[in-house]
Design a protein around this motif. Sequence first.
Motif, mmCIF file in Angstrom:
data_model
loop_
_atom_site.group_PDB
_atom_site.id
_atom_site.type_symbol
_atom_site.label_atom_id
_atom_site.label_comp_id
_atom_site.label_asym_id
_atom_site.label_seq_id
_atom_site.Cartn_x
_atom_site.Cartn_y
_atom_site.Cartn_z
ATOM 1 N N THR A 91 0.840 -1.187 0.000
ATOM 2 C CA THR A 91 0.000 0.000 0.000
ATOM 3 C C THR A 91 0.877 1.239 0.000
ATOM 4 O O THR A 91 2.002 1.227 0.520
ATOM 5 C CB THR A 91 -0.929 0.053 1.231
ATOM 6 N N VAL A 92 0.347 2.312 -0.580
ATOM 7 C CA VAL A 92 1.067 3.576 -0.596
ATOM 8 C C VAL A 92 1.222 4.114 0.823
ATOM 9 O O VAL A 92 2.267 4.670 1.186
ATOM 10 C CB VAL A 92 0.340 4.596 -1.495
ATOM 11 N N GLU A 93 0.219 3.933 1.664
ATOM 12 C CA GLU A 93 0.249 4.472 3.018
ATOM 13 C C GLU A 93 1.297 3.786 3.888
ATOM 14 O O GLU A 93 1.880 4.407 4.775
ATOM 15 C CB GLU A 93 -1.120 4.320 3.677
ATOM 16 N N THR A 94 1.536 2.484 3.660
ATOM 17 C CA THR A 94 2.437 1.720 4.524
ATOM 18 C C THR A 94 3.818 1.550 3.906
ATOM 19 O O THR A 94 4.834 1.771 4.556
ATOM 20 C CB THR A 94 1.835 0.337 4.822
ATOM 21 N N ASN A 95 3.869 1.125 2.649
ATOM 22 C CA ASN A 95 5.139 0.844 1.993
ATOM 23 C C ASN A 95 5.645 1.992 1.138
ATOM 24 O O ASN A 95 6.825 2.051 0.808
ATOM 25 C CB ASN A 95 5.013 -0.413 1.118
ATOM 26 N N GLY A 96 4.722 2.880 0.740
ATOM 27 C CA GLY A 96 5.093 4.008 -0.105
ATOM 28 C C GLY A 96 4.907 3.750 -1.577
ATOM 29 O O GLY A 96 5.153 4.639 -2.394
ATOM 30 N N PHE A 97 4.437 2.545 -1.936
ATOM 31 C CA PHE A 97 4.248 2.220 -3.347
ATOM 32 C C PHE A 97 3.261 1.076 -3.483
ATOM 33 O O PHE A 97 2.991 0.331 -2.540
ATOM 34 C CB PHE A 97 5.572 1.844 -4.013
ATOM 35 N N ARG A 98 2.738 0.947 -4.691
ATOM 36 C CA ARG A 98 1.925 -0.214 -5.043
ATOM 37 C C ARG A 98 1.932 -0.345 -6.555
ATOM 38 O O ARG A 98 2.235 0.606 -7.292
ATOM 39 C CB ARG A 98 0.503 -0.091 -4.513
ATOM 40 N N ILE A 99 1.612 -1.534 -7.020
ATOM 41 C CA ILE A 99 1.442 -1.770 -8.448
ATOM 42 C C ILE A 99 -0.053 -1.840 -8.726
ATOM 43 O O ILE A 99 -0.810 -2.457 -7.969
ATOM 44 C CB ILE A 99 2.174 -3.046 -8.919
ATOM 45 N N VAL A 100 -0.479 -1.155 -9.781
ATOM 46 C CA VAL A 100 -1.897 -0.975 -10.056
ATOM 47 C C VAL A 100 -2.172 -1.270 -11.525
ATOM 48 O O VAL A 100 -1.413 -0.826 -12.404
ATOM 49 C CB VAL A 100 -2.341 0.476 -9.751
ATOM 50 N N ARG A 101 -3.225 -1.982 -11.800
ATOM 51 C CA ARG A 101 -3.658 -2.149 -13.180
ATOM 52 C C ARG A 101 -4.284 -0.839 -13.660
ATOM 53 O O ARG A 101 -5.174 -0.286 -13.011
ATOM 54 C CB ARG A 101 -4.658 -3.287 -13.336
ATOM 55 N N HIS A 102 -3.820 -0.344 -14.806
ATOM 56 C CA HIS A 102 -4.326 0.923 -15.328
ATOM 57 C C HIS A 102 -4.126 0.932 -16.840
ATOM 58 O O HIS A 102 -3.002 1.042 -17.322
ATOM 59 C CB HIS A 102 -3.598 2.117 -14.692
ATOM 60 N N GLU A 103 -5.204 0.784 -17.561
ATOM 61 C CA GLU A 103 -5.127 0.803 -19.012
ATOM 62 C C GLU A 103 -5.153 2.243 -19.522
ATOM 63 O O GLU A 103 -5.841 3.099 -18.966
ATOM 64 C CB GLU A 103 -6.291 0.015 -19.615
ATOM 65 N N SER A 104 -4.395 2.487 -20.577
ATOM 66 C CA SER A 104 -4.339 3.820 -21.172
ATOM 67 C C SER A 104 -4.839 3.766 -22.598
ATOM 68 O O SER A 104 -4.647 2.769 -23.311
ATOM 69 C CB SER A 104 -2.893 4.346 -21.158
ATOM 70 N N ALA A 105 -5.462 4.855 -23.025
ATOM 71 C CA ALA A 105 -5.918 4.958 -24.410
ATOM 72 C C ALA A 105 -4.809 5.406 -25.355
ATOM 73 O O ALA A 105 -5.030 5.470 -26.566
ATOM 74 C CB ALA A 105 -7.089 5.937 -24.495
ATOM 75 N N VAL A 106 -3.634 5.703 -24.822
ATOM 76 C CA VAL A 106 -2.513 6.124 -25.669
ATOM 77 C C VAL A 106 -2.085 4.961 -26.563
ATOM 78 O O VAL A 106 -1.861 3.847 -26.096
ATOM 79 C CB VAL A 106 -1.326 6.596 -24.819
ATOM 80 N N MET A 166 6.455 -6.499 -16.238
ATOM 81 C CA MET A 166 5.374 -5.533 -16.278
ATOM 82 C C MET A 166 4.869 -5.358 -17.703
ATOM 83 O O MET A 166 5.623 -5.481 -18.673
ATOM 84 C CB MET A 166 5.831 -4.187 -15.715
ATOM 85 N N THR A 167 3.590 -5.057 -17.836
ATOM 86 C CA THR A 167 2.978 -4.800 -19.127
ATOM 87 C C THR A 167 2.549 -3.342 -19.189
ATOM 88 O O THR A 167 2.538 -2.633 -18.176
ATOM 89 C CB THR A 167 1.743 -5.690 -19.354
ATOM 90 N N ARG A 168 2.150 -2.909 -20.363
ATOM 91 C CA ARG A 168 1.737 -1.508 -20.531
ATOM 92 C C ARG A 168 0.398 -1.216 -19.856
ATOM 93 O O ARG A 168 -0.010 -0.056 -19.785
ATOM 94 C CB ARG A 168 1.684 -1.143 -22.023
ATOM 95 N N ASP A 169 -0.282 -2.231 -19.357
ATOM 96 C CA ASP A 169 -1.580 -2.033 -18.709
ATOM 97 C C ASP A 169 -1.490 -1.989 -17.189
ATOM 98 O O ASP A 169 -2.493 -2.173 -16.492
ATOM 99 C CB ASP A 169 -2.561 -3.136 -19.126
ATOM 100 N N GLU A 170 -0.285 -1.750 -16.653
ATOM 101 C CA GLU A 170 -0.132 -1.579 -15.213
ATOM 102 C C GLU A 170 0.929 -0.514 -14.951
ATOM 103 O O GLU A 170 1.778 -0.240 -15.805
ATOM 104 C CB GLU A 170 0.227 -2.908 -14.525
ATOM 105 N N VAL A 171 0.841 0.083 -13.774
ATOM 106 C CA VAL A 171 1.783 1.133 -13.403
ATOM 107 C C VAL A 171 2.284 0.899 -11.990
ATOM 108 O O VAL A 171 1.611 0.275 -11.157
ATOM 109 C CB VAL A 171 1.151 2.545 -13.486
ATOM 110 N N LEU A 172 3.494 1.404 -11.726
ATOM 111 C CA LEU A 172 3.986 1.534 -10.368
ATOM 112 C C LEU A 172 3.678 2.952 -9.903
ATOM 113 O O LEU A 172 4.038 3.927 -10.568
ATOM 114 C CB LEU A 172 5.496 1.276 -10.313
ATOM 115 N N PHE A 173 3.003 3.043 -8.785
ATOM 116 C CA PHE A 173 2.627 4.333 -8.217
ATOM 117 C C PHE A 173 3.348 4.467 -6.883
ATOM 118 O O PHE A 173 3.184 3.639 -5.987
ATOM 119 C CB PHE A 173 1.113 4.392 -8.023
#
Length: 285
Positions: free
Chosen positions: A60-75, A236-243
């Motif tokens: 979690t961002v609150e505990t570890n400072g990061f997370r990996i999230v699925r996020h598709e882009s229209a780009v 990692m694929t283009r449909d996920e991000v590290l936040f």
Amino acid sequence: MTPTPVPDQDTAVQAELSYLAEGSTVLRRFTAPGHSINTGRYETHVVPIRNGRPVQDQFTVETNGFRIVRHESAVRDFTDKAEVDAVYVPEVLDFVEQQLGADRVVSRGWVLRRSAAPGENASQPQAGLVHIDYAPEGAEEMAAAVYAEHCPDGPGFTRAVATSTWRVFSPPPQDWPLALCDFRSVAPEDGLPNTLYFVDRVPDDPLGPVDGMRRITSGSEFHHDPDHRWWYFPDMTRDEVLFFVFHDSDHSRAWRVPHSAFLDPTAQATVPRHSIEFRTFAFFE
């Protein structure tokens, strides 16, 4: 509170990270037209970097400072600047607002990075030093300046969070993935400021006086600490991000994450890693 994922040495790669060398303390980066110099000295350390995939839902961002999230882009083409500006910028601003629940999110720009021949793709090389883009004092100064510029009629902010949204758009596996250091393994006193100056010419004595030079901001660089706990997310694929968090003015949460690209000795990559990173400031009013 979500527990920190249990480190698993069996899923770790042994890889080199470039840390600030012991005794290197006066840190400045001078950027002039066609030339740049950094006064820091660096040394490599072989460290375990754990595969976060088996426990990826526990970060979690609150505990570890990061997370990996699925996020598709229209780009369709991340090397098309006009398309990224028109499509990706609003996508990421909305994404960060949703992730943090912020009142306002302001772009601090994006950059492409490529692990080979970056100049051929209007990109920068991979960022292969253990660092954070904003030191605490630099983040506080920048947050105030960004808010004043973009929200001149706003009521002011009670909390500011600087983050990165990091996406790979080349196919897996990645030769130079991104390693993230669990916030809970970073000591409060860790980190030294590396101050950025824009100059007409690099000074003859980079360690000399800097009076009158244009100071932009300061990031943080780190000496090696065996307690640092590193994670990465292979394939990692283009449909996920590290936040992840550069700086959070609320220090009751995970408020900073050292990070670095590293050469994965186990990856059988066939193409250079190509990625886009997007910096933002999120404000709570």
